[in-house]
Design an enzyme around this catalytic site. Structure first.
Site, PDB file in Angstrom:
ATOM      1  N   ASP A   8       0.866  -1.173   0.000  1.00 61.85           N
ATOM      2  CA  ASP A   8       0.000   0.000   0.000  1.00 61.85           C
ATOM      3  C   ASP A   8       0.907   1.229   0.000  1.00 61.85           C
ATOM      4  O   ASP A   8       2.128   1.110  -0.182  1.00 61.85           O
ATOM      5  CB  ASP A   8      -0.986  -0.039   1.183  1.00 61.85           C
ATOM      6  CG  ASP A   8      -0.303   0.122   2.539  1.00 61.85           C
ATOM      7  OD1 ASP A   8       0.943   0.187   2.590  1.00 61.85           O
ATOM      8  OD2 ASP A   8      -1.026   0.169   3.555  1.00 61.85           O
ATOM      9  N   HIS A   9       0.321   2.416   0.225  1.00 62.54           N
ATOM     10  CA  HIS A   9       1.114   3.655   0.199  1.00 62.54           C
ATOM     11  C   HIS A   9       2.208   3.651   1.270  1.00 62.54           C
ATOM     12  O   HIS A   9       3.321   4.115   1.036  1.00 62.54           O
ATOM     13  CB  HIS A   9       0.204   4.866   0.399  1.00 62.54           C
ATOM     14  CG  HIS A   9      -0.597   4.821   1.670  1.00 62.54           C
ATOM     15  ND1 HIS A   9      -1.646   3.933   1.844  1.00 62.54           N
ATOM     16  CD2 HIS A   9      -0.475   5.496   2.835  1.00 62.54           C
ATOM     17  CE1 HIS A   9      -2.145   4.092   3.058  1.00 62.54           C
ATOM     18  NE2 HIS A   9      -1.452   5.032   3.686  1.00 62.54           N
ATOM     19  N   CYS A  65       3.269  -3.332   4.008  1.00 59.91           N
ATOM     20  CA  CYS A  65       2.360  -2.254   4.404  1.00 59.91           C
ATOM     21  C   CYS A  65       2.976  -1.630   5.656  1.00 59.91           C
ATOM     22  O   CYS A  65       4.130  -1.921   5.978  1.00 59.91           O
ATOM     23  CB  CYS A  65       0.923  -2.728   4.592  1.00 59.91           C
ATOM     24  SG  CYS A  65       0.611  -3.802   5.995  1.00 59.91           S
ATOM     25  N   GLY A  66       2.255  -0.805   6.352  1.00 60.08           N
ATOM     26  CA  GLY A  66       2.839  -0.126   7.507  1.00 60.08           C
ATOM     27  C   GLY A  66       3.338  -1.090   8.567  1.00 60.08           C
ATOM     28  O   GLY A  66       4.449  -0.969   9.078  1.00 60.08           O
ATOM     29  N   THR A  67       2.509  -2.071   8.879  1.00 61.51           N
ATOM     30  CA  THR A  67       2.867  -3.055   9.907  1.00 61.51           C
ATOM     31  C   THR A  67       3.163  -4.440   9.339  1.00 61.51           C
ATOM     32  O   THR A  67       3.703  -5.292  10.050  1.00 61.51           O
ATOM     33  CB  THR A  67       1.698  -3.238  10.900  1.00 61.51           C
ATOM     34  OG1 THR A  67       0.554  -3.652  10.130  1.00 61.51           O
ATOM     35  CG2 THR A  67       1.390  -1.951  11.650  1.00 61.51           C
ATOM     36  N   GLY A  68       2.744  -4.681   8.105  1.00 60.14           N
ATOM     37  CA  GLY A  68       2.818  -6.022   7.519  1.00 60.14           C
ATOM     38  C   GLY A  68       1.574  -6.840   7.847  1.00 60.14           C
ATOM     39  O   GLY A  68       1.352  -7.909   7.275  1.00 60.14           O
ATOM     40  N   GLY A  70      -1.994  -5.907   7.774  1.00 59.67           N
ATOM     41  CA  GLY A  70      -3.148  -5.824   6.865  1.00 59.67           C
ATOM     42  C   GLY A  70      -2.906  -6.549   5.562  1.00 59.67           C
ATOM     43  O   GLY A  70      -3.770  -7.289   5.073  1.00 59.67           O
ATOM     44  N   HIS A  98       9.922 -24.729   7.153  1.00 57.31           N
ATOM     45  CA  HIS A  98       8.967 -25.555   7.900  1.00 57.31           C
ATOM     46  C   HIS A  98       7.508 -25.362   7.473  1.00 57.31           C
ATOM     47  O   HIS A  98       6.723 -26.311   7.521  1.00 57.31           O
ATOM     48  CB  HIS A  98       9.076 -25.258   9.408  1.00 57.31           C
ATOM     49  CG  HIS A  98      10.333 -25.793  10.016  1.00 57.31           C
ATOM     50  ND1 HIS A  98      10.560 -25.798  11.371  1.00 57.31           N
ATOM     51  CD2 HIS A  98      11.450 -26.358   9.457  1.00 57.31           C
ATOM     52  CE1 HIS A  98      11.751 -26.334  11.635  1.00 57.31           C
ATOM     53  NE2 HIS A  98      12.315 -26.677  10.479  1.00 57.31           N
ATOM     54  N   ASN A  99       7.141 -24.155   7.125  1.00 53.24           N
ATOM     55  CA  ASN A  99       5.723 -23.868   6.834  1.00 53.24           C
ATOM     56  C   ASN A  99       5.434 -23.771   5.340  1.00 53.24           C
ATOM     57  O   ASN A  99       4.285 -23.548   4.949  1.00 53.24           O
ATOM     58  CB  ASN A  99       5.280 -22.566   7.513  1.00 53.24           C
ATOM     59  CG  ASN A  99       5.726 -22.475   8.962  1.00 53.24           C
ATOM     60  OD1 ASN A  99       6.521 -21.601   9.325  1.00 53.24           O
ATOM     61  ND2 ASN A  99       5.267 -23.407   9.798  1.00 53.24           N
ATOM     62  N   ARG A 109       6.827   0.536   8.811  1.00 53.32           N
ATOM     63  CA  ARG A 109       6.851   1.406   9.978  1.00 53.32           C
ATOM     64  C   ARG A 109       7.412   0.682  11.200  1.00 53.32           C
ATOM     65  O   ARG A 109       7.437   1.233  12.296  1.00 53.32           O
ATOM     66  CB  ARG A 109       5.431   1.919  10.277  1.00 53.32           C
ATOM     67  CG  ARG A 109       4.904   2.837   9.176  1.00 53.32           C
ATOM     68  CD  ARG A 109       3.453   3.195   9.375  1.00 53.32           C
ATOM     69  NE  ARG A 109       2.991   4.112   8.323  1.00 53.32           N
ATOM     70  CZ  ARG A 109       1.713   4.346   8.029  1.00 53.32           C
ATOM     71  NH1 ARG A 109       0.764   3.734   8.714  1.00 53.32           N
ATOM     72  NH2 ARG A 109       1.383   5.180   7.073  1.00 53.32           N
ATOM     73  N   ARG A 132       8.115 -34.375   7.651  1.00 52.78           N
ATOM     74  CA  ARG A 132       7.066 -34.184   8.653  1.00 52.78           C
ATOM     75  C   ARG A 132       6.396 -32.816   8.513  1.00 52.78           C
ATOM     76  O   ARG A 132       5.232 -32.641   8.856  1.00 52.78           O
ATOM     77  CB  ARG A 132       7.634 -34.353  10.067  1.00 52.78           C
ATOM     78  CG  ARG A 132       8.595 -33.273  10.500  1.00 52.78           C
ATOM     79  CD  ARG A 132       9.181 -33.571  11.877  1.00 52.78           C
ATOM     80  NE  ARG A 132       9.885 -32.450  12.454  1.00 52.78           N
ATOM     81  CZ  ARG A 132      11.131 -32.083  12.134  1.00 52.78           C
ATOM     82  NH1 ARG A 132      11.802 -32.759  11.220  1.00 52.78           N
ATOM     83  NH2 ARG A 132      11.690 -31.041  12.719  1.00 52.78           N
ATOM     84  N   HIS A 133       7.136 -31.852   7.950  1.00 48.03           N
ATOM     85  CA  HIS A 133       6.570 -30.514   7.786  1.00 48.03           C
ATOM     86  C   HIS A 133       5.474 -30.509   6.710  1.00 48.03           C
ATOM     87  O   HIS A 133       4.522 -29.739   6.796  1.00 48.03           O
ATOM     88  CB  HIS A 133       7.664 -29.507   7.438  1.00 48.03           C
ATOM     89  CG  HIS A 133       8.734 -29.431   8.483  1.00 48.03           C
ATOM     90  ND1 HIS A 133       8.476 -29.014   9.773  1.00 48.03           N
ATOM     91  CD2 HIS A 133      10.053 -29.750   8.440  1.00 48.03           C
ATOM     92  CE1 HIS A 133       9.595 -29.063  10.479  1.00 48.03           C
ATOM     93  NE2 HIS A 133      10.566 -29.521   9.701  1.00 48.03           N
ATOM     94  N   ARG A 136       2.109 -31.311   8.123  1.00 45.87           N
ATOM     95  CA  ARG A 136       1.523 -30.196   8.882  1.00 45.87           C
ATOM     96  C   ARG A 136       0.996 -29.112   7.944  1.00 45.87           C
ATOM     97  O   ARG A 136      -0.060 -28.535   8.190  1.00 45.87           O
ATOM     98  CB  ARG A 136       2.567 -29.627   9.855  1.00 45.87           C
ATOM     99  CG  ARG A 136       2.900 -30.622  10.942  1.00 45.87           C
ATOM    100  CD  ARG A 136       4.151 -30.254  11.696  1.00 45.87           C
ATOM    101  NE  ARG A 136       4.495 -31.327  12.643  1.00 45.87           N
ATOM    102  CZ  ARG A 136       5.691 -31.485  13.152  1.00 45.87           C
ATOM    103  NH1 ARG A 136       6.671 -30.658  12.852  1.00 45.87           N
ATOM    104  NH2 ARG A 136       5.933 -32.480  13.996  1.00 45.87           N
TER     105      ARG A 136
HETATM  106  C1  RB5 Z   1      -2.018   2.422   6.545  1.00 42.15           C
HETATM  107  O1  RB5 Z   1      -2.115   3.618   7.258  1.00 42.15           O
HETATM  108  C2  RB5 Z   1      -1.822   1.260   7.485  1.00 42.15           C
HETATM  109  O2  RB5 Z   1      -2.968   1.032   8.221  1.00 42.15           O
HETATM  110  C3  RB5 Z   1      -1.393   0.025   6.728  1.00 42.15           C
HETATM  111  O3  RB5 Z   1      -0.254   0.284   5.987  1.00 42.15           O
HETATM  112  C4  RB5 Z   1      -1.087  -1.223   7.540  1.00 42.15           C
HETATM  113  O4  RB5 Z   1      -0.230  -0.917   8.590  1.00 42.15           O
HETATM  114  C5  RB5 Z   1      -2.252  -2.011   7.948  1.00 42.15           C
HETATM  115  O5  RB5 Z   1      -2.150  -3.132   8.452  1.00 42.15           O
END
Ligand code: RB5
Length: 146
Positions: A8-9, A65-68, A70, A98-99, A109, A132-133, A136
Site C-alpha cells: 500500500d502507500h 504495508c505499515g505493519t505487515g 493488513g 517448515h511452513n 513502519r 514431517r513438515h 503439517r
Molecule cells: C495504513 O495507514 C496502514 O494502516 C497500513 O499500511 C497497515 O499498517 C495495515 O495493516
C-alpha cells in the site's frame, strides 16, 4: 524465478528498495502495485500479488504495508497462500523451511530497509524441507475457511 511484489502507500518506498535488492540477487520482479505513495488500500494489492503466486504466474511473493499485518491478512484469504509477517530473518527463513510459506510480509513502519532486505534474502534463499513438515502444511490447507 519470478517474485511478486505488493504494497500500500505506507509500504511503497520500502517495496521499491526491496525490488532493487531482489533484482540484484538475480530474480525477476513483478510489481502488482501500488505505484506511488498516494493513499492506497492494502487488501487490493495484497490480493493481486497473492493471486499471482496462487496461480503460478509468480513463484513467491513479498508484501509491504505499515505493519505487515493488513497486507498479510489479505494475502492469506487467497486459497493456497501462506504468508507470514516477519520482522527478523530467522522467522522468514523458517517460514519457508517448515511452513512452506510462499509469501512474506514486512512492516515499513516497524523495521528499516536494511533489515527488510535481509528478511527478503533469508526467505528467498531458504527451501522447504518437506517430510514431517509437509504433513503439517497439508493440515493447514485442510482447515476449512468457511
Ligand atoms: C495504513 O495507514 C496502514 O494502516 C497500513 O499500511 C497497515 O499498517 C495495515 O495493516
Amino acid at each position: 524465478m519470478k517474485i511478486a511484489f505488493g504494497s500500500d502507500h505506507a509500504g511503497y518506498t520500502m517495496k521499491e528498495a526491496l525490488k532493487k535488492h531482489v533484482e540484484g540477487m538475480g530474480y525477476e520482479c513483478v510489481d502488482y502495485g501500488c505505484f506511488s505513495a498516494e493513499r492506497a488500500n492494502y487488501p487490493e494489492y495484497g490480493e493481486k500479488a497473492a493471486r499471482a503466486v496462487a496461480s503460478g504466474e509468480c513463484d513467491l511473493g513479498i508484501l509491504v504495508c505499515g505493519t505487515g499485518c493488513g497486507i498479510s491478512l489479505s494475502a492469506n484469504r487467497v486459497k493456497g497462500i501462506r504468508c507470514c509477517n516477519c520482522s527478523e530473518p530467522y522467522t522468514a527463513m523458517l517460514s519457508r523451511m517448515h511452513n512452506n510459506a510462499n509469501m512474506v510480509a514486512v512492516g515499513s513502519r516497524v523495521i528499516g530497509e536494511g533489515l527488510a532486505c535481509l528478511i527478503a534474502e533469508s526467505f528467498l534463499k531458504a527451501e522447504f524441507e518437506g517430510g514431517r513438515h509437509a504433513e503439517r502444511v497439508a493440515m493447514i490447507e485442510a482447515i476449512d475457511k468457511n
